[in-house]
Scaffold this active site. Structure first.
Site, mmCIF file in Angstrom:
data_model
loop_
_atom_site.group_PDB
_atom_site.id
_atom_site.type_symbol
_atom_site.label_atom_id
_atom_site.label_comp_id
_atom_site.label_asym_id
_atom_site.label_seq_id
_atom_site.Cartn_x
_atom_site.Cartn_y
_atom_site.Cartn_z
ATOM 1 N N PRO A 102 -35.577 2.196 -19.768
ATOM 2 C CA PRO A 102 -35.748 3.220 -18.729
ATOM 3 C C PRO A 102 -35.281 2.676 -17.379
ATOM 4 O O PRO A 102 -35.886 1.769 -16.824
ATOM 5 C CB PRO A 102 -37.259 3.495 -18.745
ATOM 6 N N ASP A 122 -35.388 -2.454 -15.355
ATOM 7 C CA ASP A 122 -35.989 -1.927 -16.576
ATOM 8 C C ASP A 122 -37.478 -1.693 -16.296
ATOM 9 O O ASP A 122 -38.249 -2.642 -16.145
ATOM 10 C CB ASP A 122 -35.790 -2.938 -17.709
ATOM 11 N N HIS A 123 -37.870 -0.434 -16.263
ATOM 12 C CA HIS A 123 -39.239 -0.104 -15.873
ATOM 13 C C HIS A 123 -40.260 -0.506 -16.933
ATOM 14 O O HIS A 123 -41.471 -0.465 -16.688
ATOM 15 C CB HIS A 123 -39.345 1.397 -15.579
ATOM 16 N N ARG A 124 -39.814 -0.914 -18.118
ATOM 17 C CA ARG A 124 -40.743 -1.432 -19.115
ATOM 18 C C ARG A 124 -41.274 -2.799 -18.698
ATOM 19 O O ARG A 124 -42.384 -3.186 -19.075
ATOM 20 C CB ARG A 124 -40.055 -1.554 -20.482
#
Length: 439
Positions: free
Chosen positions: A232, A408-410
């Site tokens: 994401p 990367d929003h993870r």
């Protein structure tokens, strides 16, 4: 004896490769270490050689086909490589017989000429529609160069012009056959107007052109899709006052120019980013999805996104944190030159832990870079523009650079991303701090 040469794992994480060009055909007799094919991996174009000699029995597929690691790339009859044995006259006869057999196997098609040319020249020949086997090479050892391709095209166009001139001289003779052919033309027009619609691909017209998505462009497309649909993406943007940096770079560039070293802003950006990575190690990482672990990297290998005619390549500067501004400038120039020649080695395209991209002076003010998967972030440096800003309640003109950070929003949240960006900005706004690094 039948020998299957299987596609080896020639690169980090390689699973498959695309056949760009076969350099041999079925029936050819090849020597050990002879180039047999050009293949495109995720990283670069590679010329494959056969480890043994033999007669080519079969190939993995047509040009454009994909071969997985461990699958046969080419099948050879190694016993045929040793034929014929005996005295010199017997060998000569045997060679002729072998050639005749190969010729018969191929119908009336002549044996394919072995052309010496760089992968970039072969690619350009395909783009120009030039049969490279017909081009006379003027380079060392008969190597075909880009200049040879251009000369071939000019000569071909000149030949077409002469043919058209000759054709126009016999126009009167053709008039006699016009009446006979007019009925056939009428029939073709009727069929075109009243034939049922085609369900296949639409034919090419003067209004469009179709370019096969192959080679490096195809690999870039696959990697971009995997990155965007796996991680994401979130992008933060900000501005940096690089007025001091502009002045310092200008001064140092004049000094390094005496050594024929080109100094851009990129070495300063690399130094600022590596300092920020040390303060925020979560950005110098990958995500192991199989084990659900964040893998922090202890070394700082910086990928530099480089635009070439063939597509986007990302050569890697290893241990960038241990190199001086001068050393980085030299290495950037060397890697960029090799990238444009498509001469980068696989090891120069592997192992990056963080990537920097730049739209350059002619680029936009901001962008949303795509993460170089499986990394977790990418930094974008954009154009520098003279703009009015407010300092101490006064309007002054400063050099302002746009920057972007996609993450990367993870793995990374917005708050640490903001701190990372401000850390990079701090060093670029105060570049004298970067010059304190002896390396």
């Amino acid at each position: 004896m039948i020998y299957e040469f299987k596609l080896p794992d020639i690169g980090e994480g390689l699973h498959e490769a695309e056949i760009i060009r076969w350099l041999v055909r079925e029936g050819d007799v090849v020597n050990a270490d002879q180039p047999i094919a050009e293949i495109q991996t995720d990283k670069a174009m590679v010329e494959m050689t056969t480890p043994v000699a033999g007669k080519v029995m079969s190939l993995a597929g047509p040009e454009g086909a994909t071969v997985n690691v461990g699958e046969p790339l080419i099948v050879l009859d190694t016993e045929a490589a040793g034929e014929p044995r005996g005295n010199q006259s017997e060998q000569s006869t045997g060679l002729k017989e072998t050639s005749a057999t190969v010729q018969a196997d191929r119908g009336t098609r002549p044996a394919r000429k072995r052309v010496i040319a760089a992968p970039s020249v072969r690619k350009r020949a395909r783009e120009m529609g030039v049969p490279i086997e017909e081009v006379e090479g003027t380079g060392e050892g008969g190597r075909v160069t880009l200049a040879d391709l251009e000369r071939y095209v000019r000569e071909r166009e000149a030949a077409v012009t002469v043919a058209e001139t000759v054709q126009s001289g016999i126009g009167k003779v053709e008039e006699a056959s016009f009446a006979r052919s007019s009925h056939a033309v009428s029939d073709r027009i009727s069929k075109a107007l009243f034939a049922p619609p085609s369900t296949g691909p639409s034919p090419l017209t003067e209004e469009e052109e179709r370019i096969p998505l192959r080679g490096l462009r195809k690999k870039i497309a696959e990697k971009m899709v995997k990155s965007v649909y796996t991680a994401p993406h979130v992008t933060g943007m900000d501005e940096i006052d690089v007025t001091k940096l502009v002045e310092i770079r200008k001064s140092l560039a004049a000094q390094l120019a005496e050594e024929r070293i080109k100094l851009t802003y990129l070495p300063f950006v690399i130094k600022a980013v590596t300092r920020a990575l040390k303060q925020y190690p979560m950005f110098n990482a990958t995500l192991d999805e199989e084990t659900n672990e964040i893998v922090l990297k202890k070394r700082y290998h910086i990928g530099i996104a480089t635009a070439t005619k063939a597509g986007l390549l990302v050569p890697v500067i290893r241990d960038a944190d241990q190199k001086s501004i001068r050393e980085l400038a030299i290495e950037i120039a060397e890697l960029s030159e090799k990238a444009h020649r498509q001469a980068l080695r696989l090891e120069e395209l592997q192992g990056s832990t963080f990537t920097i991209t730049s739209t350059g002076a002619g680029g936009g003010w901001f962008a949303t870079p795509v993460i170089n998967y499986p990394e977790v972030a990418i930094f974008g440096a954009h154009a520098i523009k003279r703009r009015p800003v407010v300092i101490d309640d006064e309007i002054v003109i400063r050099d302002i650079m746009g920057m972007s950070l996609t993450f990367d929003h993870r793995v990374i949240d917005g708050e640490p991303a903001g701190r990372f960006m401000r850390t990079v900005a701090h060093y670029l706004e105060n570049p004298e701090l970067l010059l304190l690094d002896v390396r």
